[in-house]
Structures are given as structure tokens and as C-alpha cells.
Design a protein around this motif. Structure first.
Motif, PDB file in Angstrom:
ATOM      1  N   TRP A  31      -7.948 -17.265  11.422  1.00 26.75           N
ATOM      2  CA  TRP A  31      -7.573 -17.812  12.722  1.00 26.75           C
ATOM      3  C   TRP A  31      -6.661 -19.014  12.536  1.00 26.75           C
ATOM      4  O   TRP A  31      -6.629 -19.625  11.470  1.00 26.75           O
ATOM      5  CB  TRP A  31      -8.817 -18.219  13.511  1.00 26.75           C
ATOM      6  CG  TRP A  31      -9.786 -17.108  13.716  1.00 26.75           C
ATOM      7  CD1 TRP A  31     -10.850 -16.784  12.923  1.00 26.75           C
ATOM      8  CD2 TRP A  31      -9.756 -16.137  14.763  1.00 26.75           C
ATOM      9  NE1 TRP A  31     -11.494 -15.674  13.413  1.00 26.75           N
ATOM     10  CE2 TRP A  31     -10.850 -15.254  14.544  1.00 26.75           C
ATOM     11  CE3 TRP A  31      -8.935 -15.928  15.873  1.00 26.75           C
ATOM     12  CZ2 TRP A  31     -11.125 -14.185  15.385  1.00 26.75           C
ATOM     13  CZ3 TRP A  31      -9.204 -14.865  16.704  1.00 26.75           C
ATOM     14  CH2 TRP A  31     -10.286 -14.013  16.467  1.00 26.75           C
ATOM     15  N   ALA A  32      -5.949 -19.353  13.604  1.00 26.02           N
ATOM     16  CA  ALA A  32      -5.052 -20.509  13.539  1.00 26.02           C
ATOM     17  C   ALA A  32      -4.829 -21.078  14.929  1.00 26.02           C
ATOM     18  O   ALA A  32      -4.939 -20.369  15.939  1.00 26.02           O
ATOM     19  CB  ALA A  32      -3.718 -20.113  12.908  1.00 26.02           C
ATOM     20  N   VAL A  33      -4.524 -22.370  14.976  1.00 26.79           N
ATOM     21  CA  VAL A  33      -4.164 -23.030  16.223  1.00 26.79           C
ATOM     22  C   VAL A  33      -3.123 -24.097  15.891  1.00 26.79           C
ATOM     23  O   VAL A  33      -3.132 -24.666  14.795  1.00 26.79           O
ATOM     24  CB  VAL A  33      -5.409 -23.651  16.916  1.00 26.79           C
ATOM     25  CG1 VAL A  33      -6.022 -24.756  16.049  1.00 26.79           C
ATOM     26  CG2 VAL A  33      -5.071 -24.184  18.298  1.00 26.79           C
ATOM     27  N   GLY A  34      -2.212 -24.328  16.810  1.00 27.66           N
ATOM     28  CA  GLY A  34      -1.148 -25.292  16.551  1.00 27.66           C
ATOM     29  C   GLY A  34      -0.883 -26.206  17.732  1.00 27.66           C
ATOM     30  O   GLY A  34      -1.116 -25.849  18.887  1.00 27.66           O
ATOM     31  N   LEU A  35      -0.402 -27.392  17.418  1.00 25.49           N
ATOM     32  CA  LEU A  35       0.065 -28.356  18.415  1.00 25.49           C
ATOM     33  C   LEU A  35       1.512 -28.692  18.080  1.00 25.49           C
ATOM     34  O   LEU A  35       1.865 -28.810  16.901  1.00 25.49           O
ATOM     35  CB  LEU A  35      -0.776 -29.638  18.381  1.00 25.49           C
ATOM     36  CG  LEU A  35      -2.264 -29.496  18.687  1.00 25.49           C
ATOM     37  CD1 LEU A  35      -2.974 -30.824  18.446  1.00 25.49           C
ATOM     38  CD2 LEU A  35      -2.471 -29.038  20.117  1.00 25.49           C
ATOM     39  N   PHE A  57       8.680 -32.405  25.773  1.00 24.92           N
ATOM     40  CA  PHE A  57       7.617 -31.468  26.122  1.00 24.92           C
ATOM     41  C   PHE A  57       6.474 -31.537  25.112  1.00 24.92           C
ATOM     42  O   PHE A  57       6.627 -32.006  23.982  1.00 24.92           O
ATOM     43  CB  PHE A  57       8.147 -30.027  26.208  1.00 24.92           C
ATOM     44  CG  PHE A  57       8.622 -29.457  24.898  1.00 24.92           C
ATOM     45  CD1 PHE A  57       7.718 -28.892  24.002  1.00 24.92           C
ATOM     46  CD2 PHE A  57       9.968 -29.479  24.558  1.00 24.92           C
ATOM     47  CE1 PHE A  57       8.148 -28.366  22.793  1.00 24.92           C
ATOM     48  CE2 PHE A  57      10.399 -28.959  23.354  1.00 24.92           C
ATOM     49  CZ  PHE A  57       9.484 -28.405  22.464  1.00 24.92           C
ATOM     50  N   LEU A  58       5.309 -31.049  25.547  1.00 23.31           N
ATOM     51  CA  LEU A  58       4.128 -30.887  24.702  1.00 23.31           C
ATOM     52  C   LEU A  58       3.712 -29.429  24.740  1.00 23.31           C
ATOM     53  O   LEU A  58       3.935 -28.747  25.742  1.00 23.31           O
ATOM     54  CB  LEU A  58       2.974 -31.756  25.218  1.00 23.31           C
ATOM     55  CG  LEU A  58       3.142 -33.271  25.131  1.00 23.31           C
ATOM     56  CD1 LEU A  58       2.015 -33.961  25.882  1.00 23.31           C
ATOM     57  CD2 LEU A  58       3.165 -33.707  23.675  1.00 23.31           C
ATOM     58  N   GLY A  59       3.078 -28.963  23.673  1.00 24.54           N
ATOM     59  CA  GLY A  59       2.667 -27.572  23.673  1.00 24.54           C
ATOM     60  C   GLY A  59       1.552 -27.270  22.695  1.00 24.54           C
ATOM     61  O   GLY A  59       1.170 -28.104  21.868  1.00 24.54           O
ATOM     62  N   ALA A  60       1.023 -26.070  22.822  1.00 28.55           N
ATOM     63  CA  ALA A  60       0.001 -25.562  21.912  1.00 28.55           C
ATOM     64  C   ALA A  60       0.282 -24.088  21.678  1.00 28.55           C
ATOM     65  O   ALA A  60       0.916 -23.420  22.503  1.00 28.55           O
ATOM     66  CB  ALA A  60      -1.396 -25.760  22.494  1.00 28.55           C
ATOM     67  N   GLU A  61      -0.185 -23.572  20.545  1.00 30.25           N
ATOM     68  CA  GLU A  61       0.028 -22.167  20.248  1.00 30.25           C
ATOM     69  C   GLU A  61      -1.124 -21.596  19.433  1.00 30.25           C
ATOM     70  O   GLU A  61      -1.828 -22.333  18.729  1.00 30.25           O
ATOM     71  CB  GLU A  61       1.344 -21.947  19.521  1.00 30.25           C
ATOM     72  CG  GLU A  61       1.421 -22.524  18.125  1.00 30.25           C
ATOM     73  CD  GLU A  61       2.768 -22.260  17.477  1.00 30.25           C
ATOM     74  OE1 GLU A  61       3.787 -22.230  18.181  1.00 30.25           O
ATOM     75  OE2 GLU A  61       2.790 -22.081  16.250  1.00 30.25           O
ATOM     76  N   ILE A  62      -1.308 -20.296  19.557  1.00 31.99           N
ATOM     77  CA  ILE A  62      -2.318 -19.566  18.774  1.00 31.99           C
ATOM     78  C   ILE A  62      -1.613 -18.435  18.039  1.00 31.99           C
ATOM     79  O   ILE A  62      -1.268 -17.423  18.653  1.00 31.99           O
ATOM     80  CB  ILE A  62      -3.435 -19.012  19.678  1.00 31.99           C
ATOM     81  CG1 ILE A  62      -4.128 -20.154  20.428  1.00 31.99           C
ATOM     82  CG2 ILE A  62      -4.449 -18.225  18.854  1.00 31.99           C
ATOM     83  CD1 ILE A  62      -5.158 -19.690  21.435  1.00 31.99           C
ATOM     84  N   GLY A 192       5.698 -29.261  14.850  1.00 32.81           N
ATOM     85  CA  GLY A 192       4.267 -29.250  15.106  1.00 32.81           C
ATOM     86  C   GLY A 192       3.449 -29.028  13.859  1.00 32.81           C
ATOM     87  O   GLY A 192       3.976 -28.973  12.737  1.00 32.81           O
ATOM     88  N   LEU A 193       2.142 -28.895  14.049  1.00 33.65           N
ATOM     89  CA  LEU A 193       1.199 -28.655  12.960  1.00 33.65           C
ATOM     90  C   LEU A 193       0.401 -27.393  13.261  1.00 33.65           C
ATOM     91  O   LEU A 193      -0.026 -27.185  14.412  1.00 33.65           O
ATOM     92  CB  LEU A 193       0.240 -29.831  12.806  1.00 33.65           C
ATOM     93  CG  LEU A 193       0.856 -31.150  12.325  1.00 33.65           C
ATOM     94  CD1 LEU A 193      -0.170 -32.274  12.429  1.00 33.65           C
ATOM     95  CD2 LEU A 193       1.358 -31.016  10.893  1.00 33.65           C
ATOM     96  N   ILE A 194       0.187 -26.571  12.258  1.00 28.45           N
ATOM     97  CA  ILE A 194      -0.620 -25.364  12.366  1.00 28.45           C
ATOM     98  C   ILE A 194      -1.844 -25.512  11.469  1.00 28.45           C
ATOM     99  O   ILE A 194      -1.707 -25.772  10.272  1.00 28.45           O
ATOM    100  CB  ILE A 194       0.165 -24.100  11.947  1.00 28.45           C
ATOM    101  CG1 ILE A 194       1.423 -23.933  12.799  1.00 28.45           C
ATOM    102  CG2 ILE A 194      -0.715 -22.856  12.040  1.00 28.45           C
ATOM    103  CD1 ILE A 194       1.161 -23.574  14.238  1.00 28.45           C
ATOM    104  N   TYR A 195      -3.015 -25.349  12.047  1.00 32.25           N
ATOM    105  CA  TYR A 195      -4.263 -25.435  11.298  1.00 32.25           C
ATOM    106  C   TYR A 195      -4.901 -24.049  11.225  1.00 32.25           C
ATOM    107  O   TYR A 195      -5.165 -23.428  12.248  1.00 32.25           O
ATOM    108  CB  TYR A 195      -5.204 -26.417  12.012  1.00 32.25           C
ATOM    109  CG  TYR A 195      -6.599 -26.497  11.430  1.00 32.25           C
ATOM    110  CD1 TYR A 195      -6.796 -26.568  10.064  1.00 32.25           C
ATOM    111  CD2 TYR A 195      -7.708 -26.516  12.266  1.00 32.25           C
ATOM    112  CE1 TYR A 195      -8.077 -26.656   9.531  1.00 32.25           C
ATOM    113  CE2 TYR A 195      -8.993 -26.602  11.743  1.00 32.25           C
ATOM    114  CZ  TYR A 195      -9.169 -26.674  10.371  1.00 32.25           C
ATOM    115  OH  TYR A 195     -10.439 -26.748   9.859  1.00 32.25           O
ATOM    116  N   ARG A 196      -5.108 -23.549  10.000  1.00 26.08           N
ATOM    117  CA  ARG A 196      -5.681 -22.221   9.789  1.00 26.08           C
ATOM    118  C   ARG A 196      -7.127 -22.371   9.319  1.00 26.08           C
ATOM    119  O   ARG A 196      -7.430 -23.210   8.470  1.00 26.08           O
ATOM    120  CB  ARG A 196      -4.843 -21.440   8.778  1.00 26.08           C
ATOM    121  CG  ARG A 196      -3.401 -21.261   9.259  1.00 26.08           C
ATOM    122  CD  ARG A 196      -2.575 -20.407   8.324  1.00 26.08           C
ATOM    123  NE  ARG A 196      -1.187 -20.375   8.772  1.00 26.08           N
ATOM    124  CZ  ARG A 196      -0.709 -19.567   9.714  1.00 26.08           C
ATOM    125  NH1 ARG A 196      -1.524 -18.705  10.307  1.00 26.08           N
ATOM    126  NH2 ARG A 196       0.558 -19.616  10.078  1.00 26.08           N
TER     127      ARG A 196
END
Length: 199
Positions: A31-35, A57-62, A192-196
Motif C-alpha cells: 500500500w502507499a499514500v502520498g502528500l 495547491f495542496l493534494g493527496a494521492e493513493i 511530494g512524499l510517498i510512503y509505502r
């Protein structure tokens, strides 16, 4: 805007700390999530006259691995939020622009050790609202439209669980409000940063 930037920096620090503390071997991550955040450069000349050359802008991603279908393919759900204020062209009264993007895209990646360059297309569902001063005949213009994009960038591994994500995205989005053509397209530069992780 300054408060938003401070909150963003704090959020990235907390995100980075959590990722470091919960680091796991890279091959185990499912799994992963990012800001992320950045600047959006609108194409529409009228918007640029009122709100300036760019909008923060600000955002998030999966991200979701699709390697079982095609090797090195990744699907991504993105959310982005923009809120800017400007001055009406003639009266110089304050106006506000709000854009909310829900996006789906795919990325094809190359694995170059620490670097993982990617390229891919996607589709956007956009909610927009522009609020006008009380002296205007209408108080706001709002609606929803579909758009398309293509993005390119690269991940850079910062550790077993954390990666830096730098990208550029070209957006195409047009709609019509009261017989007036509105161009919401533009170029987006983000980081951004992606955390897995594993659940």
C-alpha cells in the motif's frame, strides 16, 4: 497563504517522521499514500489577470500497483485543492476562486535504482467556484466538468518506505457558463512524499 505553507511544512515533517519510524523492506510494501503541493499555472488569460500567474495547491494521492497486469504500471487516485483570491479587472474588488480536482491516472515507470521516472495519462473531475463581490449582478459562478491530463516525473527513494515525488502535469479542461467559454486547463508543477507500507 503563509499559514497554509506553514501547515504544509509541518505536515510533511510529521509524515516523514512516521514513515521513518515504520520503515519496512521495500519488497513487502503493498500500500502507499502520498502528500504533495505545488503551483498551478492557468492557461486562461482572464484568470491570470485576476489571480496572477500561478495558484498554490495542496493534494493527496493513493498509488496502487498494477504490475500484475503490466509490469511497472501504477494506478493513482489524486485529490487536489486550490483556493486563491484576486481583484476584479475593472472594480478591483476582491474575488475568490476555488478548484477541487478528483483524478485517476496511470503511470508507466522505469526502475533506475534510486530513481523511478514515470509517464502517463489520466482523467479529472473538477468542481470550480468563483465568488464575486456584493456589487456584482450574481454572487458566484460554479459548476463541474471533466478534464484530461498527462504527467511526467520521477520518484526518488529516500529509504525503504519513503520516496520523493517530483512531477509536471499538463491539464486540459474546458466548460461553458452562460454562453461564456471557461478554460480551466494549465500546467502543474508539484513535489511530494510517498510512503509505502503494509496494513
Amino acid at each position: 497563504m503563509e499559514k497554509m505553507k506553514k501547515y504544509l511544512i509541518l505536515l510533511f515533517i510529521l509524515f516523514f517522521s512516521a514513515a521513518t519510524l515504520h520503515a519496512q523492506p521495500e519488497k513487502e510494501k503493498k500500500w502507499a499514500v502520498g502528500l504533495f503541493s505545488g503551483l498551478y499555472f492557468m492557461q486562461d488569460e482572464a484568470f491570470r489577470e485576476v489571480y496572477g500567474q500561478n495558484t498554490f495547491f495542496l493534494g493527496a494521492e493513493i498509488p496502487l500497483s498494477l504490475s500484475k497486469l503490466i509490469k511497472n504500471l501504477e494506478g493513482i487516485f489524486h485529490f487536489r485543492y486550490m483556493n486563491d483570491k484576486g481583484k476584479a479587472t475593472l472594480t478591483e474588488e476582491e474575488t475568490r476562486l476555488q478548484l477541487i480536482y478528483f483524478s485517476l491516472s496511470v503511470r508507466y515507470m522505469m526502475n533506475l535504482k534510486k530513481f523511478r521516472p514515470f509517464l502517463g495519462p489520466g482523467v479529472d473531475y473538477i468542481h470550480y467556484q468563483e465568488k464575486y463581490p456584493e456589487t456584482f449582478p450574481v454572487d458566484s459562478m460554479k459548476g463541474n466538468t471533466l478534464g484530461f491530463h498527462i504527467l511526467a516525473g520521477s520518484y526518488y527513494s529516500l529509504g525503504p518506505s519513503l520516496s520523493l515525488n517530483v512531477y509536471v502535469k499538463y491539464n486540459i479542461a474546458e466548460t461553458t457558463e452562460e454562453e461564456t467559454k471557461v478554460n480551466l486547463g494549465g500546467t502543474e508543477w508539484g513535489i511530494g512524499l510517498i510512503y509505502r507500507f503494509n496494513l
